[in-house]
Design a protein around this motif. Structure first.
Motif, PDB file in Angstrom:
ATOM      1  N   LEU A   1       0.865  -1.176   0.000  1.00  0.00           N
ATOM      2  CA  LEU A   1       0.000   0.000   0.000  1.00  0.00           C
ATOM      3  C   LEU A   1       0.910   1.238   0.000  1.00  0.00           C
ATOM      4  O   LEU A   1       2.132   1.125   0.037  1.00  0.00           O
ATOM      5  N   LYS A   2       0.310   2.415  -0.035  1.00  0.00           N
ATOM      6  CA  LYS A   2       1.075   3.657   0.054  1.00  0.00           C
ATOM      7  C   LYS A   2       0.499   4.473   1.208  1.00  0.00           C
ATOM      8  O   LYS A   2      -0.712   4.687   1.294  1.00  0.00           O
ATOM      9  N   ASP A   3       1.368   4.911   2.137  1.00  0.00           N
ATOM     10  CA  ASP A   3       0.874   5.620   3.313  1.00  0.00           C
ATOM     11  C   ASP A   3       0.699   7.116   3.062  1.00  0.00           C
ATOM     12  O   ASP A   3       0.909   7.597   1.946  1.00  0.00           O
ATOM     13  N   GLN A   4       0.324   7.849   4.108  1.00  0.00           N
ATOM     14  CA  GLN A   4       0.000   9.274   3.969  1.00  0.00           C
ATOM     15  C   GLN A   4       1.226  10.124   3.672  1.00  0.00           C
ATOM     16  O   GLN A   4       1.106  11.301   3.337  1.00  0.00           O
ATOM     17  N   GLN A   5       2.415   9.537   3.790  1.00  0.00           N
ATOM     18  CA  GLN A   5       3.638  10.245   3.436  1.00  0.00           C
ATOM     19  C   GLN A   5       4.102   9.911   2.016  1.00  0.00           C
ATOM     20  O   GLN A   5       5.127  10.416   1.559  1.00  0.00           O
ATOM     21  N   GLY A   6       3.365   9.035   1.359  1.00  0.00           N
ATOM     22  CA  GLY A   6       3.745   8.616   0.023  1.00  0.00           C
ATOM     23  C   GLY A   6       4.737   7.473   0.003  1.00  0.00           C
ATOM     24  O   GLY A   6       5.272   7.116  -1.050  1.00  0.00           O
ATOM     25  N   ASN A   7       4.970   6.868   1.171  1.00  0.00           N
ATOM     26  CA  ASN A   7       5.923   5.765   1.274  1.00  0.00           C
ATOM     27  C   ASN A   7       5.219   4.416   1.178  1.00  0.00           C
ATOM     28  O   ASN A   7       4.059   4.289   1.585  1.00  0.00           O
ATOM     29  N   PRO A   8       5.893   3.384   0.680  1.00  0.00           N
ATOM     30  CA  PRO A   8       5.296   2.046   0.624  1.00  0.00           C
ATOM     31  C   PRO A   8       5.004   1.535   2.037  1.00  0.00           C
ATOM     32  O   PRO A   8       5.779   1.780   2.970  1.00  0.00           O
ATOM     33  N   PHE A   9       3.886   0.859   2.162  1.00  0.00           N
ATOM     34  CA  PHE A   9       3.518   0.210   3.426  1.00  0.00           C
ATOM     35  C   PHE A   9       3.270  -1.260   3.111  1.00  0.00           C
ATOM     36  O   PHE A   9       2.358  -1.591   2.361  1.00  0.00           O
ATOM     37  N   THR A  10       4.108  -2.142   3.655  1.00  0.00           N
ATOM     38  CA  THR A  10       4.080  -3.558   3.297  1.00  0.00           C
ATOM     39  C   THR A  10       3.985  -4.443   4.533  1.00  0.00           C
ATOM     40  O   THR A  10       3.903  -3.950   5.670  1.00  0.00           O
TER      41      THR A  10
ATOM     42  N   PRO B   1      -1.866  12.021  14.703  1.00  0.00           N
ATOM     43  CA  PRO B   1      -0.721  11.971  13.791  1.00  0.00           C
ATOM     44  C   PRO B   1       0.115  10.699  13.937  1.00  0.00           C
ATOM     45  O   PRO B   1       0.921  10.387  13.060  1.00  0.00           O
ATOM     46  N   GLU B   2      -0.056   9.975  15.056  1.00  0.00           N
ATOM     47  CA  GLU B   2       0.711   8.744  15.257  1.00  0.00           C
ATOM     48  C   GLU B   2       0.110   7.570  14.478  1.00  0.00           C
ATOM     49  O   GLU B   2       0.764   6.531  14.322  1.00  0.00           O
ATOM     50  N   PHE B   3      -1.120   7.729  14.015  1.00  0.00           N
ATOM     51  CA  PHE B   3      -1.751   6.662  13.238  1.00  0.00           C
ATOM     52  C   PHE B   3      -1.164   6.628  11.822  1.00  0.00           C
ATOM     53  O   PHE B   3      -0.563   7.601  11.354  1.00  0.00           O
ATOM     54  N   ILE B   4      -1.369   5.521  11.163  1.00  0.00           N
ATOM     55  CA  ILE B   4      -0.964   5.364   9.771  1.00  0.00           C
ATOM     56  C   ILE B   4      -2.211   5.307   8.907  1.00  0.00           C
ATOM     57  O   ILE B   4      -3.183   4.624   9.248  1.00  0.00           O
ATOM     58  N   ALA B   5      -2.200   6.036   7.795  1.00  0.00           N
ATOM     59  CA  ALA B   5      -3.275   5.958   6.808  1.00  0.00           C
ATOM     60  C   ALA B   5      -2.660   5.446   5.514  1.00  0.00           C
ATOM     61  O   ALA B   5      -1.576   5.887   5.123  1.00  0.00           O
ATOM     62  N   ALA B   6      -3.329   4.513   4.869  1.00  0.00           N
ATOM     63  CA  ALA B   6      -2.759   3.932   3.645  1.00  0.00           C
ATOM     64  C   ALA B   6      -3.871   3.557   2.685  1.00  0.00           C
ATOM     65  O   ALA B   6      -5.033   3.362   3.085  1.00  0.00           O
TER      66      ALA B   6
END
Length: 214
Positions: free
Chosen positions: A53-62, A130-135
Motif C-alpha cells: 500500500l502507500k501511506d500518507q507520506q507517500g511511502n510504501p507500506f508492506t 498523527p501517530e496513526f498510519i493511513a494507507a
C-alpha cells in the motif's frame, strides 16, 4: 524380530497420538482462559499475503511494517459520515494506553482511492491522531488485502456522489504479521446499534496479547 518391530511401531504411534491429544487439550485449556467481550480469536493465525500500500507520506507500506509490534487495522474512507470518524475518535482515546502498555500501532486503510489522495489522507489522519498510519492502493490491491483481513467493501451510488459500504470491525495483527483476531461491534440489546466499546476493546486486546507470547 517382527514382534519387536511391531512393538516399536506401536509405541511410536501411541506416543504420537498422546502428543496430539496433549496439544489439543492444551489449546482448549488456553482458549477457555480467554473471556472476550467483543473479539473473536481465529482457530489458526494466518500470515497476511504479500501486499504493498502507500501511506500518507507517500511511502510504501508492506508486510514488513507489521513486524515486531501489534497492529489494529480497520478500513473506511475519509468521506464516511459516521462509522469512520467514530472509530477514529475511539481509537485515539484508547491509543495512548494501548501503545504504552502493549506497543500497538493503528492503521486506517482507505478503500476509496479515487477520492482519498495522499494529501487528503494526511490531513484526515493528522486531525485525529498523527501517530496513526493511513494507507491506500488501487482496488486490485485493496480487494485481496481486505479479504485477507476478513473485511468486505462495496461502492454504492453513481458518479462522484457514491458512498462506500464497509466492514466496521477491526483486525488484530500479531508481531509476526499474522491475522490473529477480529474485534467486532456488539449490541447490548435488540434495537441498539452495535458498537465497539473502548473498555471492552482494551480488556480484550490486553488478554489476547498476554495470552500469546511472540
Amino acid at each position: 524380530m517382527k514382534k519387536i518391530s511391531l512393538l516399536v511401531i506401536g509405541g511410536i504411534i501411541l506416543l504420537t497420538l498422546g502428543a496430539v491429544a496433549a496439544n489439543q487439550w492444551k489449546g482448549q485449556t488456553q482458549e477457555k482462559k480467554l473471556s472476550l467481550k467483543t473479539s473473536y480469536v481465529f482457530p489458526e493465525a494466518r500470515v497476511l499475503p504479500p501486499f504493498t500500500l502507500k501511506d500518507q507520506q507517500g511511502n510504501p507500506f508492506t508486510n514488513e511494517h507489521l513486524k515486531d509490534k501489534w497492529s489494529i487495522i480497520f478500513i473506511g474512507y475519509t468521506s464516511c459520515p459516521d462509522v469512520c470518524p467514530t472509530t477514529m475518535s475511539k481509537l485515539t482515546a484508547a491509543h495512548a494506553q494501548l501503545n504504552s502498555d502493549l506497543n500497538i500501532q493503528v492503521i486506517f486503510v482507505s478503500v476509496d482511492p479515487q477520492r482519498d489522495s495522499q494529501d487528503k489522507l494526511s490531513d484526515y489522519i493528522n486531525f485525529f491522531n498523527p501517530e496513526f498510519i493511513a494507507a491506500t492502493a488501487g482496488h486490485k490491491v485493496l480487494m485481496p488485502f481486505t479479504r485477507s483481513l476478513g473485511f468486505v467493501y462495496a461502492m454504492v451510488g453513481e458518479e462522484d456522489n457514491y458512498q462506500v459500504d464497509h466492514s466496521a470491525s477491526y483486525a488484530l495483527i500479531s508481531p509476526k504479521g499474522e491475522r490473529l483476531a477480529i474485534i467486532k461491534p456488539t449490541s447490548p440489546a435488540p434495537g441498539i446499534t452495535p458498537q465497539i466499546k473502548n473498555s471492552e476493546l482494551m480488556a480484550d486486546i490486553t488478554q489476547i496479547v498476554e495470552h500469546y507470547s511472540y
